[in-house]
Design a protein around this motif. Structure first.
Motif, short mmCIF file in Angstrom:
data_model
loop_
_atom_site.label_atom_id
_atom_site.label_comp_id
_atom_site.label_asym_id
_atom_site.label_seq_id
_atom_site.Cartn_x
_atom_site.Cartn_y
_atom_site.Cartn_z
N ILE A 25 10.30 4.29 -2.48
CA ILE A 25 9.26 3.77 -3.35
C ILE A 25 8.07 3.34 -2.51
CG2 ILE A 25 10.21 1.43 -3.34
CD1 ILE A 25 9.29 1.17 -6.25
N LEU A 26 6.88 3.54 -3.02
CA LEU A 26 5.66 3.10 -2.35
C LEU A 26 5.27 1.76 -2.95
CD1 LEU A 26 3.46 4.02 -0.30
CD2 LEU A 26 2.20 4.94 -2.23
N ARG A 27 5.28 0.70 -2.13
CA ARG A 27 5.10 -0.65 -2.64
C ARG A 27 3.64 -1.05 -2.87
NH1 ARG A 27 9.42 -2.49 -5.22
NH2 ARG A 27 11.32 -2.42 -3.95
N ALA A 28 2.70 -0.32 -2.30
CA ALA A 28 1.28 -0.68 -2.45
C ALA A 28 0.44 0.58 -2.45
CB ALA A 28 0.83 -1.62 -1.32
N PRO A 29 -0.69 0.56 -3.19
CA PRO A 29 -1.55 1.76 -3.18
C PRO A 29 -2.16 1.98 -1.82
CG PRO A 29 -2.63 -0.09 -4.27
CD PRO A 29 -1.22 -0.51 -4.02
N ILE A 30 -2.33 3.24 -1.43
CA ILE A 30 -2.87 3.54 -0.11
C ILE A 30 -4.09 4.45 -0.18
CG2 ILE A 30 -0.66 3.27 1.05
CD1 ILE A 30 -0.42 6.32 1.03
N THR A 31 -4.50 4.80 -1.39
CA THR A 31 -5.68 5.64 -1.53
C THR A 31 -6.66 5.01 -2.50
OG1 THR A 31 -4.64 6.94 -3.29
CG2 THR A 31 -4.43 7.77 -1.05
N LEU A 32 -7.92 5.34 -2.34
CA LEU A 32 -8.95 4.86 -3.25
C LEU A 32 -9.22 5.93 -4.30
CD1 LEU A 32 -11.49 3.39 -0.68
CD2 LEU A 32 -9.95 2.10 -2.18
N PRO A 33 -9.57 5.52 -5.52
CA PRO A 33 -9.95 6.51 -6.52
C PRO A 33 -11.26 7.16 -6.14
CG PRO A 33 -10.42 4.29 -7.30
CD PRO A 33 -9.67 4.14 -6.02
N PRO A 34 -11.54 8.36 -6.66
CA PRO A 34 -12.82 9.01 -6.35
C PRO A 34 -13.99 8.13 -6.75
CG PRO A 34 -11.31 10.53 -7.43
CD PRO A 34 -10.69 9.17 -7.53
N MET A 35 -15.00 8.07 -5.88
CA MET A 35 -16.17 7.24 -6.14
C MET A 35 -17.44 8.00 -5.81
SD MET A 35 -15.15 3.45 -4.74
CE MET A 35 -14.72 4.07 -3.13
N LEU A 36 -18.47 7.77 -6.61
CA LEU A 36 -19.79 8.30 -6.31
C LEU A 36 -20.62 7.14 -5.78
CD1 LEU A 36 -20.47 10.57 -9.43
CD2 LEU A 36 -19.86 11.28 -7.11
N LEU A 37 -21.13 7.28 -4.57
CA LEU A 37 -21.88 6.21 -3.93
C LEU A 37 -23.36 6.56 -3.92
CD1 LEU A 37 -19.61 5.45 -0.84
CD2 LEU A 37 -19.57 4.36 -3.08
N VAL B 49 6.14 2.32 2.54
CA VAL B 49 7.22 3.03 1.88
C VAL B 49 8.53 2.32 2.18
CG1 VAL B 49 8.47 5.21 1.66
CG2 VAL B 49 5.99 5.22 2.04
N GLU B 50 9.32 2.05 1.15
CA GLU B 50 10.60 1.37 1.32
C GLU B 50 11.71 2.21 0.68
OE1 GLU B 50 10.40 -2.55 -0.26
OE2 GLU B 50 8.67 -3.14 0.97
N GLY B 51 12.92 2.03 1.17
CA GLY B 51 14.06 2.72 0.61
C GLY B 51 15.02 3.19 1.68
N GLU B 52 16.04 3.92 1.26
CA GLU B 52 17.03 4.42 2.21
C GLU B 52 17.73 5.63 1.62
OE1 GLU B 52 20.94 1.77 1.39
OE2 GLU B 52 19.26 0.70 2.35
N ARG B 53 18.41 6.35 2.49
CA ARG B 53 19.12 7.55 2.06
C ARG B 53 20.20 7.19 1.03
NH1 ARG B 53 20.11 10.79 7.81
NH2 ARG B 53 17.91 10.75 8.49
N GLY B 54 20.30 8.02 0.00
CA GLY B 54 21.30 7.78 -1.03
C GLY B 54 20.83 6.88 -2.14
N VAL B 55 19.72 6.19 -1.92
CA VAL B 55 19.17 5.29 -2.94
C VAL B 55 17.86 5.83 -3.49
CG1 VAL B 55 18.32 2.96 -3.42
CG2 VAL B 55 20.27 3.28 -1.89
N GLY B 56 16.92 6.10 -2.59
CA GLY B 56 15.62 6.60 -2.99
C GLY B 56 14.51 5.89 -2.26
#
Length: 223
Positions: A59-71, A50-57
């Motif tokens: 943003i999440l720079r990279a995905p951190i979760t996997l989509p649902p999968m059936l194994l 997560v990047e950013g600062e107060r007064g600006v906002g």
């Protein structure tokens, strides 16, 4: 709403990869802006991109979760086996992460037929002591930063090389560092047990065409 649930909701808001103001998130979650500031600081401190600062906002720079999968059963066995091996890795932070992930997966999947502790390798025991240079190498690989490797060859002679680290690999029971040497314009593989030290240079590298990990794998497959 518990703080854990709120942190999860903040992550869900940021997952779209757009810039979000703290005031907007606070309004959506019905909390104060200061609460959002504290929550985002917690997420950053935990290592989330997560990047950013107060007064600006933020943003999440990279995905951190996997989509649902059936194994399938075989795929689940493969996942468990991979985690078992990672949990016994000589890299202590990686082994801890594998054990933590194994427990999370065990909580949401059918119980294995054999002893789950044995299958998932959650005992915490390592086959080798963790070389102190493994974590910095992993950081350099992720950041694409050049490193200086101090190395002992089979005859016992010490050398120092600036290389571009590409991956940590394993050949049988021998852990290796796969790298690209710009001075020699070629791939170099170092045995981890012969690396004396690793020094970060702080310099980011850009590989020439045909010098990536995919090309190394392809060349290796032809041998």
């Amino acid at each position: 709403m518990s703080r854990t649930d709120r942190l999860f909701d903040v992550i869900q808001i940021l997952r779209d990869g757009r810039l979000h103001r703290a005031s907007d998130m606070a309004q959506r979650l019905d909390v104060s802006v200061r609460t959002i500031w504290r929550d985002v600081t917690t997420l950053m401190a935990s290592g989330l991109p997560v990047e950013g600062e107060r007064g600006v906002g933020y943003i999440l720079r990279a995905p951190i979760t996997l989509p649902p999968m059936l194994l399938s059963a075989q795929e689940l066995d493969a996942l468990r086996e991979g985690l078992r091996l990672a949990a016994r890795a000589p890299d202590a932070p990686l082994a801890r992460a594998a054990r933590k992930l194994a427990k999370r997966i065990a909580a949401v999947t059918p119980a294995p037929q054999s002893d789950p502790d044995q299958l998932f390798g959650v005992s915490g025991r390592s086959e080798n002591r963790a070389p102190k240079h493994l974590p910095p190498l992993r950081r350099a690989i992720k950041a694409r930063e050049r490193v200086t490797v101090s190395y002992l060859d089979p005859r016992g002679f010490e050398s120092h090389r600036d290389v571009c680290p590409l991956a940590l690999d394993r050949e049988g029971r021998i852990a290796t560092l796969v790298s690209y040497c710009e001075a020699r314009a070629g791939f170099r593989v170092f045995r981890m047990d012969r690396i004396i030290a690793v020094a970060a240079t702080g310099e980011r590298f850009s590989l020439p065409q045909g010098a990536g990990l995919a090309e190394y794998r392809a060349a290796l497959a032809k041998d």
